[in-house]
Motif scaffolding. Structure first.
Motif, short mmCIF file in Angstrom:
data_model
loop_
_atom_site.label_atom_id
_atom_site.label_comp_id
_atom_site.label_asym_id
_atom_site.label_seq_id
_atom_site.Cartn_x
_atom_site.Cartn_y
_atom_site.Cartn_z
N VAL A 19 37.47 22.72 51.38
CA VAL A 19 36.61 23.54 50.52
C VAL A 19 36.83 25.02 50.86
N ALA A 20 36.91 25.34 52.14
CA ALA A 20 37.19 26.72 52.54
C ALA A 20 38.56 27.16 52.04
N PHE A 21 39.54 26.28 52.16
CA PHE A 21 40.89 26.59 51.65
C PHE A 21 40.81 26.96 50.16
N LEU A 22 40.16 26.12 49.37
CA LEU A 22 40.05 26.39 47.93
C LEU A 22 39.29 27.69 47.66
N SER A 23 38.22 27.91 48.38
CA SER A 23 37.42 29.13 48.18
C SER A 23 38.23 30.39 48.46
N TRP A 24 38.96 30.38 49.55
CA TRP A 24 39.75 31.56 49.91
C TRP A 24 40.95 31.75 49.00
N ALA A 28 42.90 35.03 45.37
CA ALA A 28 44.19 35.70 45.21
C ALA A 28 44.60 35.84 43.75
N TYR A 29 44.12 34.97 42.92
CA TYR A 29 44.65 34.90 41.55
C TYR A 29 44.15 35.98 40.59
N PRO A 30 42.91 36.42 40.62
CA PRO A 30 42.49 37.43 39.64
C PRO A 30 43.36 38.69 39.65
N GLN A 31 43.72 39.19 40.83
CA GLN A 31 44.54 40.41 40.89
C GLN A 31 45.93 40.15 40.34
N PHE A 36 49.69 40.95 35.88
CA PHE A 36 50.60 40.34 34.91
C PHE A 36 50.21 40.71 33.48
N ARG A 37 48.93 40.62 33.18
CA ARG A 37 48.47 40.94 31.82
C ARG A 37 48.70 42.39 31.47
N ARG A 38 48.45 43.28 32.42
CA ARG A 38 48.60 44.72 32.17
C ARG A 38 50.04 45.20 32.34
N LYS A 39 50.86 44.40 33.03
CA LYS A 39 52.23 44.82 33.40
C LYS A 39 52.17 46.14 34.15
N SER A 40 51.13 46.26 34.98
CA SER A 40 50.89 47.48 35.72
C SER A 40 50.16 47.14 37.02
N VAL A 41 50.44 47.93 38.05
CA VAL A 41 49.70 47.81 39.32
C VAL A 41 49.01 49.12 39.66
N VAL A 42 48.88 49.98 38.67
CA VAL A 42 48.19 51.25 38.87
C VAL A 42 46.75 50.95 39.30
N LEU A 101 52.52 33.62 50.34
CA LEU A 101 53.19 33.55 49.04
C LEU A 101 52.50 34.43 47.99
N MET A 102 51.18 34.39 47.93
CA MET A 102 50.46 35.19 46.93
C MET A 102 50.59 36.69 47.22
N THR A 103 50.60 37.05 48.49
CA THR A 103 50.79 38.46 48.83
C THR A 103 52.21 38.90 48.49
N ALA A 104 53.17 38.01 48.71
CA ALA A 104 54.56 38.32 48.35
C ALA A 104 54.70 38.47 46.83
N VAL A 105 54.01 37.62 46.07
CA VAL A 105 54.02 37.75 44.61
C VAL A 105 53.46 39.11 44.21
N THR A 106 52.37 39.52 44.83
CA THR A 106 51.78 40.82 44.53
C THR A 106 52.75 41.94 44.87
N LEU A 107 53.46 41.82 45.99
CA LEU A 107 54.47 42.83 46.34
C LEU A 107 55.60 42.87 45.30
N CYS A 108 56.00 41.72 44.80
CA CYS A 108 57.01 41.69 43.74
C CYS A 108 56.50 42.38 42.48
N GLN A 109 55.22 42.17 42.18
CA GLN A 109 54.63 42.85 41.03
C GLN A 109 54.65 44.37 41.24
N ILE A 110 54.39 44.81 42.46
CA ILE A 110 54.45 46.25 42.75
C ILE A 110 55.85 46.77 42.50
N ALA A 111 56.85 45.98 42.83
CA ALA A 111 58.24 46.41 42.66
C ALA A 111 58.66 46.48 41.19
N ILE A 112 58.12 45.59 40.35
CA ILE A 112 58.63 45.53 38.97
C ILE A 112 57.72 46.13 37.91
#
Length: 156
Positions: A19-24, A28-31, A36-42, A101-112
């Motif tokens: 349950v803690a795993f799922l909660s935490w 990660a997903y809303p950001q 992704f929706r905005r195609k922006s990390v501003v 993995l989710m933090t790495a995805v966010t870093l990739c979003q920052i790059a692109i």
């Protein structure tokens, strides 16, 4: 892992751990979706993402080493006794992997994606470099004596 004194207690431990795993992990997903929706990390704090990747990577090293390594587990039991439980469960390892993995995805979003004139600060780069340099020094200190439990405690 040492045995439990109570089956209901063990089941409760496992259920609450997942349950803690799922909660935490849900956090990660809303950001990521917003980026992704905005195609922006501003507006996203890049320093937080870089420092978070360092933190989550260190936590993953600790959890995976203690959970999977028989050498580390042996040292743990020698220090704390066989009656003690390894303080890392499967859900801890799963969370750590997911967080990295989710933090790495966010870093990739920052790059692109569009980021305006935002950058990672030199202070954050310095902190990350100092942390990983310190960890590397500790690896070299632990090698001759095979002090694996001491080494992974650095990553805790």
């Amino acid at each position: 892992m040492a045995s439990w004194n109570s089956i209901p207690l063990e089941i409760t431990y496992e259920v609450l751990g997942w349950v803690a795993f799922l909660s935490w992990t849900v956090g990660a997903y809303p950001q990521i979706v917003l980026n992704f929706r905005r195609k922006s990390v501003v507006g996203l704090n890049f320093d937080f993402v870089v420092l978070n990747l360092t933190k989550q990577s260190a936590y993953l090293i600790y959890n995976a080493s203690l959970y999977f390594s028989s050498a580390v587990q042996k040292q743990y039991f020698e220090k704390y006794g066989k009656e003690q439980m390894i303080p890392v469960a499967a859900n801890d390892v799963a969370f750590s992997i997911h967080a990295v993995l989710m933090t790495a995805v966010t870093l990739c979003q920052i790059a692109i994606y569009e980021r305006g004139n935002q950058r990672v600060s030199k202070i954050s780069f310095g902190i990350v470099a100092a942390v990983w340099l310190g960890a590397a020094v500790c690896v070299f200190l632990a090698l001759p004596t095979h002090s694996w439990l001491w080494l992974i405690s650095i990553f805790k």
